[in-house]
Write a protein that holds these residues in place. Structure first.
Motif, mmCIF file in Angstrom:
data_model
loop_
_atom_site.group_PDB
_atom_site.id
_atom_site.type_symbol
_atom_site.label_atom_id
_atom_site.label_comp_id
_atom_site.label_asym_id
_atom_site.label_seq_id
_atom_site.Cartn_x
_atom_site.Cartn_y
_atom_site.Cartn_z
ATOM 1 N N ALA A 58 0.839 -1.200 0.000
ATOM 2 C CA ALA A 58 0.000 0.000 0.000
ATOM 3 C C ALA A 58 0.873 1.249 0.000
ATOM 4 C CB ALA A 58 -0.913 0.007 1.227
ATOM 5 N N ASN A 59 0.898 1.961 -1.133
ATOM 6 C CA ASN A 59 1.715 3.176 -1.209
ATOM 7 C C ASN A 59 0.955 4.343 -1.846
ATOM 8 O OD1 ASN A 59 1.685 2.282 -3.834
ATOM 9 N ND2 ASN A 59 3.841 2.727 -4.214
ATOM 10 N N THR A 60 -0.368 4.298 -1.717
ATOM 11 C CA THR A 60 -1.226 5.406 -2.146
ATOM 12 C C THR A 60 -2.243 5.664 -1.038
ATOM 13 O OG1 THR A 60 -2.907 4.004 -3.186
ATOM 14 C CG2 THR A 60 -1.023 4.685 -4.570
ATOM 15 N N PRO A 61 -2.839 6.849 -1.020
ATOM 16 C CA PRO A 61 -3.847 7.115 0.010
ATOM 17 C C PRO A 61 -4.987 6.095 -0.016
ATOM 18 C CG PRO A 61 -3.205 9.156 -1.054
ATOM 19 C CD PRO A 61 -2.571 8.049 -1.840
ATOM 20 N N GLN A 62 -5.428 5.751 -1.220
ATOM 21 C CA GLN A 62 -6.532 4.808 -1.354
ATOM 22 C C GLN A 62 -6.154 3.434 -0.799
ATOM 23 O OE1 GLN A 62 -5.242 6.729 -3.702
ATOM 24 N NE2 GLN A 62 -6.865 7.930 -4.681
ATOM 25 N N ALA A 63 -4.950 2.978 -1.108
ATOM 26 C CA ALA A 63 -4.514 1.644 -0.679
ATOM 27 C C ALA A 63 -4.334 1.580 0.832
ATOM 28 C CB ALA A 63 -3.220 1.261 -1.383
ATOM 29 N N ILE A 64 -3.816 2.654 1.423
ATOM 30 C CA ILE A 64 -3.627 2.662 2.876
ATOM 31 C C ILE A 64 -4.977 2.713 3.587
ATOM 32 C CG2 ILE A 64 -2.812 4.074 4.807
ATOM 33 C CD1 ILE A 64 -0.240 4.530 3.330
ATOM 34 N N LEU A 65 -5.919 3.489 3.058
ATOM 35 C CA LEU A 65 -7.253 3.512 3.646
ATOM 36 C C LEU A 65 -7.897 2.137 3.590
ATOM 37 C CD1 LEU A 65 -8.830 6.886 2.445
ATOM 38 C CD2 LEU A 65 -8.245 6.224 4.773
ATOM 39 N N ALA A 66 -7.641 1.420 2.504
ATOM 40 C CA ALA A 66 -8.216 0.080 2.350
ATOM 41 C C ALA A 66 -7.694 -0.890 3.412
ATOM 42 C CB ALA A 66 -7.918 -0.455 0.950
ATOM 43 N N LEU A 67 -6.497 -0.627 3.923
ATOM 44 C CA LEU A 67 -5.946 -1.483 4.972
ATOM 45 C C LEU A 67 -6.749 -1.367 6.257
ATOM 46 C CD1 LEU A 67 -2.077 -0.909 4.686
ATOM 47 C CD2 LEU A 67 -3.340 -2.949 3.989
ATOM 48 N N GLY A 68 -7.269 -0.173 6.512
ATOM 49 C CA GLY A 68 -7.958 0.070 7.768
ATOM 50 C C GLY A 68 -6.956 0.301 8.888
ATOM 51 N N GLU A 69 -7.453 0.724 10.036
ATOM 52 C CA GLU A 69 -6.559 1.074 11.140
ATOM 53 C C GLU A 69 -5.755 -0.117 11.633
ATOM 54 O OE1 GLU A 69 -6.770 3.055 15.602
ATOM 55 O OE2 GLU A 69 -8.292 3.570 14.094
ATOM 56 N N GLU A 70 -6.407 -1.232 11.865
ATOM 57 C CA GLU A 70 -5.697 -2.402 12.378
ATOM 58 C C GLU A 70 -4.725 -2.946 11.342
ATOM 59 O OE1 GLU A 70 -5.668 -3.314 15.528
ATOM 60 O OE2 GLU A 70 -7.006 -1.590 15.798
ATOM 61 N N GLY A 71 -5.128 -2.910 10.087
ATOM 62 C CA GLY A 71 -4.250 -3.390 9.024
ATOM 63 C C GLY A 71 -3.005 -2.547 8.908
ATOM 64 N N LEU A 72 -3.171 -1.215 9.033
ATOM 65 C CA LEU A 72 -2.022 -0.310 8.971
ATOM 66 C C LEU A 72 -1.109 -0.521 10.167
ATOM 67 C CD1 LEU A 72 -0.422 2.054 7.815
ATOM 68 C CD2 LEU A 72 -2.075 3.610 8.889
ATOM 69 N N LYS A 73 -1.696 -0.676 11.347
ATOM 70 C CA LYS A 73 -0.902 -0.871 12.557
ATOM 71 C C LYS A 73 -0.003 -2.104 12.453
ATOM 72 C CE LYS A 73 -3.992 1.306 15.941
ATOM 73 N NZ LYS A 73 -4.857 1.045 17.123
ATOM 74 N N ALA A 74 -0.468 -3.103 11.769
ATOM 75 C CA ALA A 74 0.324 -4.332 11.645
ATOM 76 C C ALA A 74 1.658 -4.074 10.962
ATOM 77 C CB ALA A 74 -0.466 -5.381 10.863
#
Length: 210
Positions: A58-74
């Motif tokens: 995930a290296n775009t705003p859309q892709a990072i949003l798609a991860l969600g908070e818990e997904g990003l935290k990982a």
């Protein structure tokens, strides 16, 4: 430090490192923005390790949003303050999509309005991504500026304002990176390596060891 000494100091730093660059690894302005947000109270090495994994998926705003908070935290949980940083990054991604078509704005006010972005982060983006002669004062630059006598000040903003006045125009684009590297590897907080320092002769640090 007078103007002649200041000129000579930066000429020496330029000769040592003609093309100074950030040690954060990035391939787009957005990747740089996220890396700088993550770098607050964290080392560039730790940020690069985390973003190498994150940006692979995930290296775009859309892709990072798609991860969600818990997904990003990982992906960023090895970095200090990762809970707060995750929330700020997601808010910033939302703003970039809603207001800027997913692009990073190049205006200071717009940058500073993003979640997790203060004056220092905005200065890094303006300088490194957009080629503006700004100087982001972190703990390294604050220490080097005060120790050497280049730009003494009690606050980060005071040091920044003084640097913009005393750094010769020809060196303002690279000053941010030169001073950070100087503080990170030579003019360290503990046991500064004065004997190895290329600008020691211009330095006003009373405790320098030569």
């Amino acid at each position: 430090m007078n103007a002649t000494q200041c000129q000579a100091l930066f000429a020496r730093l330029e000769a040592q490192n003609p093309t100074p660059q950030t040690e954060l690894v990035y391939r787009s302005t957005f990747e740089l923005l996220i890396a700088v947000i993550l770098s607050a109270q964290a080392t560039d090495v730790s940020v690069n390790k985390a973003t190498a994994r994150l940006y692979a998926v995930a290296n775009t705003p859309q892709a990072i949003l798609a991860l969600g908070e818990e997904g990003l935290k990982a992906y960023i949980k090895t970095i200090g303050l990762y809970n707060a940083k995750a929330k700020n990054i997601l808010k910033t991604c939302e703003t970039l999509i809603e207001k800027y078509q997913g692009e990073v704005p190049r205006e200071r006010a717009a940058l500073e309005a993003l979640a997790g972005v203060g004056r220092k982060t905005a200065n890094v983006i303006l300088n490194t991504a957009f080629g503006e002669p700004t100087i982001a004062v972190d703990t390294h630059i604050f220490r080097v500026s005060n120790r050497t006598g280049l730009a003494k000040g009690k606050t980060v903003r005071e040091v920044e304002d003084k640097l913009l006045k005393v750094v010769p125009p020809a060196y303002q684009m690279g000053a941010h990176h030169w001073l950070i590297l100087q503080g990170r590897y030579t003019c360290t907080a503990r046991n500064p390596k004065c004997v190895q320092c290329k600008i020691a002769e211009f330095c006003e640090f009373e405790e320098k060891t030569l």
